[in-house]
Design an enzyme around this catalytic site. Structure first.
Site, PDB file in Angstrom:
ATOM      1  N   ARG A 125      -7.551  18.760   2.889  1.00  0.00           N
ATOM      2  CA  ARG A 125      -8.246  19.651   2.101  1.00  0.00           C
ATOM      3  C   ARG A 125     -10.259  19.926   2.091  1.00  0.00           C
ATOM      4  NH1 ARG A 125      -8.185  13.103  -0.303  1.00  0.00           N
ATOM      5  NH2 ARG A 125      -6.255  12.367   1.339  1.00  0.00           N
ATOM      6  N   GLU A 182      -7.635  -2.741   4.880  1.00  0.00           N
ATOM      7  CA  GLU A 182      -7.254  -2.984   3.322  1.00  0.00           C
ATOM      8  C   GLU A 182      -6.600  -3.359   3.028  1.00  0.00           C
ATOM      9  OE1 GLU A 182      -6.889   1.840   3.643  1.00  0.00           O
ATOM     10  OE2 GLU A 182      -8.172   2.390   2.182  1.00  0.00           O
ATOM     11  N   ASN A 185       0.965  -1.253  -0.342  1.00  0.00           N
ATOM     12  CA  ASN A 185      -0.016  -0.118  -0.337  1.00  0.00           C
ATOM     13  C   ASN A 185       0.303   1.427   0.469  1.00  0.00           C
ATOM     14  OD1 ASN A 185      -1.663   2.164   0.507  1.00  0.00           O
ATOM     15  ND2 ASN A 185      -2.434   0.823   2.257  1.00  0.00           N
ATOM     16  N   HIS A 233     -11.412   5.290  -2.410  1.00  0.00           N
ATOM     17  CA  HIS A 233     -11.264   4.627  -1.356  1.00  0.00           C
ATOM     18  C   HIS A 233     -12.205   3.621  -1.291  1.00  0.00           C
ATOM     19  CE1 HIS A 233     -11.089   8.444   1.600  1.00  0.00           C
ATOM     20  NE2 HIS A 233     -10.313   7.731   1.351  1.00  0.00           N
ATOM     21  N   ARG A 261      -2.347  -1.896  -4.686  1.00  0.00           N
ATOM     22  CA  ARG A 261      -3.658  -1.308  -3.802  1.00  0.00           C
ATOM     23  C   ARG A 261      -2.881   0.025  -5.303  1.00  0.00           C
ATOM     24  NH1 ARG A 261      -4.502   3.336   0.441  1.00  0.00           N
ATOM     25  NH2 ARG A 261      -6.629   4.478  -0.462  1.00  0.00           N
TER      26      ARG A 261
END
Ligand code: ADP
Length: 412
Positions: free
Chosen positions: A245, A387, A7, A184, A96
């Site tokens: 963000r 994940e 990842n 996501h 990923r």
């Protein structure tokens, strides 16, 4: 089958090693080995841990992010915190990939031509895809002939209808690939499948809204096991307010600032690293700091929290109306898993759906758990993001389906 998962992020490289034998267990197992390198301007921190309980945390000199992965591969097979005796034990490597464009709608075995296509999407997510592509090349050098599989964050959203993914700009934008992709997806998909397990219901019977609230935040509206809408778009900047963000803002602000001679790089930096919780509070992008400052009377921290919750409620409402109702609401990722305050505030205005939160159950827990009252019409769950495990599962599923569940370490 031993599966190594990579990842790669803009400032971290995570790796995890899993073993899956004949079937996938319902509960996410602990990895056999985990490694993580985080780099900043000052130093690089490496953390290792294996299933035997050995652990190591130290700083390392690092000339480049590529070296981070090479260090982790070395640590995987050498030293006190190793996970394997030799890298040849690894049967497959899963990567990923944040962006798969419109082309990649499912986990894909990487070949030379696939790699070429993946390079084309690197322009859409330059911070991530560059590191991901380097990862594939490094693995090809260190584990020659071992199959590599790309698992995409965009894939779960690839069945969104055109009304959801086409921007109402000039139609030629669409031909240039400017459309909503969503992100996501690996975790939104994992959470929807975990919801089915926890509630012991059929996926087709459930309308689920998943709230991935980490440093990046997005929601997904899930019906029949697919995302029908999501809050992130062409880039992971659209939608909810995030740690640093902005999320969605009036695009007119951008043209106004450009006319004031603000350069694209300055805009990019402002929107990605100087906005959100950090931009409004002026103290931190971490929700823990915001809540604690708010409790001490800091008004800008309060405003940051209130904007975060306001936008979260508004977007949850939008997702519910896309689904025509809601059966389950899921909170996941750093804020979703840990912030009792955000969960309570997000649910406050949802009583019109019949949702009732149980104040006592809405408490910190290391396990996935339900936080709705027993008479709530909507089930509310907290699910821990997994994940790397989700990627390992996808690799196992792909190889099992293409090789009749018999994969040896030498398959190339
Ligand atoms: P990332 O999105 O970077 O992969 P995470 O999903 O772990 O990372 O989310 C990180 C964020 O989670 C932190 O920035 C912080 O705001 C939030 N977080 C972590 N623990 C807590 C907590 N106990 N309470 C509130 N927020 C938390």
């Amino acid at each position: 089958m031993k599966i190594l998962v990579l990842n790669s992020g803009s400032s971290s490289q995570k790796c995890a090693l899993y073993e899956i034998a004949d079937s996938i267990s319902d509960h996410p197992p602990a990895p056999l080995w985990q490694g993580k390198v985080e780099w900043s301007e000052r130093d690089s921190k490496i953390e290792l841990r294996n299933a035997q309980g050995a652990a190591l945390s130290t700083s390392i000199p690092l000339e480049s992010p590529a070296r981070a992965l090479e260090c982790l591969l070395d640590a995987l097979s050498h030293g006190d915190v190793r996970g394997v005796s030799s890298l040849s034990e690894i049967a497959v490597v899963g990567h990923r990939f944040v962006h798969g464009g419109s082309e990649f709608r499912a986990p894909t075995r990487i070949s030379a031509s696939i790699l070429e296509s993946l390079r084309r999407f690197a322009v859409f997510a330059p911070l991530h895809n560059q590191a991901e592509l380097e990862g594939v090349e490094i693995i090809a050098r260190h584990l020659e002939g071992v199959p590599q599989i790309a698992v995409f964050d965009t894939a779960f959203h690839s069945q969104m209808p055109p009304a959801s993914y086409v921007y109402p700009g000039p139609h030629e934008w669409l031909e240039r690939g400017i459309r909503r992709y969503g992100f996501h997806g690996i975790n939104h998909q994992y959470c929807s499948e975990r919801t089915v397990q926890l509630l012991d219901r059929n996926l087709a019977s459930l309308r689920i809204v998943t709230c991935h609230l980490g440093s990046g935040c997005s929601l997904a509206a899930i019906r029949d096991g697919h995302s029908v809408d999501t809050t992130m778009g062409f880039t992971p900047l659209e939608g909810l307010m995030m740690s640093t963000r902005s999320g969605s803002i009036d695009p007119g602000i951008l043209t106004y600032l450009m006319r004031q001679k603000c350069s694209p790089d300055e805009l990019d930096e402002a929107l990605n690293t100087k906005s959100g919780l950090l931009g409004i509070s002026g103290i931190s992008g971490d929700m823990r700091d915001i809540v604690s400052a708010m409790k001490q009377g800091n008004e800008r921290a309060r405003l940051a929290f209130e904007i975060f919750v306001h936008r979260l409620r508004r977007e949850i409402g939008a997702m519910i109306s896309m689904l025509g109702g809601i059966d389950a609401l899921v909170f996941t990722a750093g804020i979703g898993e840990n912030s009792v305050e955000v969960r309570a505030a997000a649910c406050e205005n949802l009583s019109y759906t019949g949702l009732k939160l149980d104040g006592e159950k809405n408490a910190p827990s290391a396990d996935d758990h339900e936080i709705s009252a027993s008479d709530s019409a909507v089930r509310v769950l907290v699910i821990h993001a997994q994940e790397e495990w989700a990627i390992a599962r996808e690799c196992w599923r792909l190889l099992s389906s293409t090789s009749g569940n018999r994969v040896s370490a030498t398959v190339s």
